[in-house]
Scaffold this active site. Structure first.
Site, PDB file in Angstrom:
ATOM      1  N   ILE A  33       0.816  -1.221   0.000  1.00 10.73           N
ATOM      2  CA  ILE A  33       0.000   0.000   0.000  1.00 10.73           C
ATOM      3  C   ILE A  33       0.847   1.267   0.000  1.00 10.73           C
ATOM      4  O   ILE A  33       0.313   2.369  -0.085  1.00 10.73           O
ATOM      5  CB  ILE A  33      -0.976   0.037   1.194  1.00 10.73           C
ATOM      6  CG1 ILE A  33      -0.226  -0.072   2.518  1.00 10.73           C
ATOM      7  CG2 ILE A  33      -2.019  -1.052   1.069  1.00 10.73           C
ATOM      8  CD1 ILE A  33      -1.124   0.092   3.737  1.00 10.73           C
ATOM      9  N   GLY A  34       2.160   1.122   0.102  1.00  3.63           N
ATOM     10  CA  GLY A  34       3.013   2.300   0.097  1.00  3.63           C
ATOM     11  C   GLY A  34       4.476   1.924  -0.005  1.00  3.63           C
ATOM     12  O   GLY A  34       4.865   0.807   0.350  1.00  3.63           O
ATOM     13  N   GLY A  36       8.565   3.901   0.227  1.00  3.10           N
ATOM     14  CA  GLY A  36       9.354   5.109   0.421  1.00  3.10           C
ATOM     15  C   GLY A  36      10.811   4.770   0.597  1.00  3.10           C
ATOM     16  O   GLY A  36      11.227   3.619   0.424  1.00  3.10           O
ATOM     17  N   PHE A  38      12.407   4.571   3.265  1.00  2.00           N
ATOM     18  CA  PHE A  38      12.603   3.729   4.447  1.00  2.00           C
ATOM     19  C   PHE A  38      12.338   2.259   4.163  1.00  2.00           C
ATOM     20  O   PHE A  38      12.823   1.374   4.871  1.00  2.00           O
ATOM     21  CB  PHE A  38      11.662   4.179   5.568  1.00  2.00           C
ATOM     22  CG  PHE A  38      10.210   4.045   5.192  1.00  2.00           C
ATOM     23  CD1 PHE A  38       9.532   2.858   5.364  1.00  2.00           C
ATOM     24  CD2 PHE A  38       9.530   5.116   4.633  1.00  2.00           C
ATOM     25  CE1 PHE A  38       8.213   2.732   4.985  1.00  2.00           C
ATOM     26  CE2 PHE A  38       8.207   4.998   4.248  1.00  2.00           C
ATOM     27  CZ  PHE A  38       7.547   3.806   4.424  1.00  2.00           C
ATOM     28  N   VAL A  41       5.316  -0.537   2.788  1.00  2.00           N
ATOM     29  CA  VAL A  41       4.200  -0.684   3.725  1.00  2.00           C
ATOM     30  C   VAL A  41       3.186  -1.657   3.139  1.00  2.00           C
ATOM     31  O   VAL A  41       2.782  -1.523   1.984  1.00  2.00           O
ATOM     32  CB  VAL A  41       3.507   0.663   4.014  1.00  2.00           C
ATOM     33  CG1 VAL A  41       2.442   0.485   5.090  1.00  2.00           C
ATOM     34  CG2 VAL A  41       4.519   1.713   4.442  1.00  2.00           C
ATOM     35  N   LYS A  64       5.227  -1.846   8.193  1.00  2.00           N
ATOM     36  CA  LYS A  64       6.350  -1.220   7.500  1.00  2.00           C
ATOM     37  C   LYS A  64       7.516  -2.193   7.520  1.00  2.00           C
ATOM     38  O   LYS A  64       7.899  -2.688   8.585  1.00  2.00           O
ATOM     39  CB  LYS A  64       6.761   0.077   8.196  1.00  2.00           C
ATOM     40  CG  LYS A  64       5.859   1.260   7.951  1.00  2.00           C
ATOM     41  CD  LYS A  64       6.476   2.514   8.547  1.00  2.00           C
ATOM     42  CE  LYS A  64       5.675   3.762   8.207  1.00  2.00           C
ATOM     43  NZ  LYS A  64       6.317   4.981   8.750  1.00  2.00           N
ATOM     44  N   ASP A 160       8.798  16.350  10.538  1.00  2.00           N
ATOM     45  CA  ASP A 160       8.319  16.106   9.168  1.00  2.00           C
ATOM     46  C   ASP A 160       6.795  16.109   9.124  1.00  2.00           C
ATOM     47  O   ASP A 160       6.167  15.242   8.527  1.00  2.00           O
ATOM     48  CB  ASP A 160       8.862  14.788   8.637  1.00  2.00           C
ATOM     49  CG  ASP A 160       8.703  14.662   7.113  1.00  2.00           C
ATOM     50  OD1 ASP A 160       8.561  15.709   6.445  1.00  2.00           O
ATOM     51  OD2 ASP A 160       8.704  13.533   6.600  1.00  2.00           O
TER      52      ASP A 160
END
Length: 336
Positions: A33-34, A36, A38, A41, A64, A160
């Site tokens: 679903i995500g 980045g 890092f 996810v 994550k 952030d």
């Protein structure tokens, strides 16, 4: 207990997903679903044979994940969640777990509350540049401020804060007239107040950085207040505070604009305009604190949002390790 229809749909999507990473002891990894810098996810749900009544995890989570060799940011985020636990305006952390991928590489997993409402950035984008209704903005703002009060009282700075890091949790189980509660997420860049000067906290997103951060490399609790002002302005107007997105362009706009603050458009209510002027002040010492913002008319008129936790288990900070890795230690990171 009656199941949430959205939750049931979400669990179906989780079960249909696949990944190159393996599953946890009690949970099954679902669709991506995500993604980045890092890591990635995923949605995750409890394995069919695990009863939610006896599990330490909720029925659906966000996980994550990153290879353990590059998981320092996720490990630091877990540490920050541990130090900042106890606030309902922050996304809840349920623990961490080590799994392996199909090649046998160790994967670090951070287990978090899932936000079925998506991100605040997504909701703003869906308005097509018109912005959200002011009453909705008031409620989201009040919840974000509660989270900031907790973060700042704990001697932390988020560093952030932006719409993409504000997640929306459904307030009720209905599928019509659905309302959401805004929660602060992504604590990977959060730092203790004593370590937010110089090179300690130069991360974040330029569009929401305060002048002292962009120009002097200083990011303190007052810088989070500036970011909050940018977020509220974006919620109200549907557009970011600055037209530029790069550091040089934003600094140029700051120096060219009156008082070094973003333009507040006509048409906003007196209360909304007053709130923005309390946040978007060039000199940080003159900005309102999070506690002070709770009492301004714009926020005071908001309705308190209390989440229905009937379908969610209380957060438990637990580390679960596969039996074969019990003697393995997570790569140490510097304390924040």
């Amino acid at each position: 207990m009656k199941r949430n229809s959205m939750l049931e749909e979400l669990e179906v999507e989780v079960e249909d997903g696949s990944s190159e990473f393996n599953n946890g002891i009690q949970w099954k990894r679902g669709r991506l679903i995500g993604k980045g810098s890092f890591g990635s996810v995923f949605l995750a749900s409890l394995k069919p044979h695990i009863s939610i009544k006896y599990s330490i995890f909720p029925s659906v989570m966000a996980v994550k994940s990153a290879e353990i060799s590059v998981s320092e940011t996720l490990q630091k985020e877990k540490q920050n969640y541990d130090n900042l636990k106890g606030c309902s305006s922050l996304i809840q952390c349920f623990g961490e777990e080590i799994t392996t991928d199909h090649n046998g590489h160790m994967i670090y997993n951070l287990l978090l509350e899932v936000a079925t409402g998506g991100t605040l950035a997504h909701h703003i984008k869906n308005t097509g540049g018109k912005g959200l209704e002011e009453n909705v903005v008031r409620n989201y703002t009040k919840s974000i401020i509660k989270g900031l009060i907790h973060i700042h009282r704990s001697q932390y700075v988020h560093c952030d804060l932006k719409p993409a890091n504000i997640l929306l949790i459904p307030k009720n189980n209905t599928t019509t007239n659905r309302q959401f509660i805004a929660k602060i997420a992504d604590l990977g860049l959060a730092r203790r107040t004593s370590k937010t000067k110089g090179s300690y906290c130069l991360g974040g997103t330029f569009s929401y950085m305060a002048p002292e951060t962009l120009i002097d490399g200083v990011q303190e609790s007052t810088s989070d207040i500036w970011a909050l002002g940018c977020i509220v302005l974006e919620m109200l107007t549907g557009n970011r505070a600055w037209a530029a997105t790069d550091k040089v362009g934003i600094v140029k706009e700051m120096t060219e604009n009156l008082h070094g603050m973003p333009k507040i458009p006509d048409g906003l209510s007196v209360e909304a305009t007053g709130f923005l002027k309390n946040c978007l002040v060039r000199k940080p010492e003159f900005r309102f604190t999070a506690e002070m913002l709770m009492n301004v008319p714009f926020v005071a008129a908001a309705v308190d949002q209390e989440q229905d936790f009937n379908t969610m288990k209380a957060p438990t900070s637990v580390t679960k390790w596969p039996r074969q890795f019990k003697r393995q230690r997570i790569i140490p990171i510097k304390a924040v």
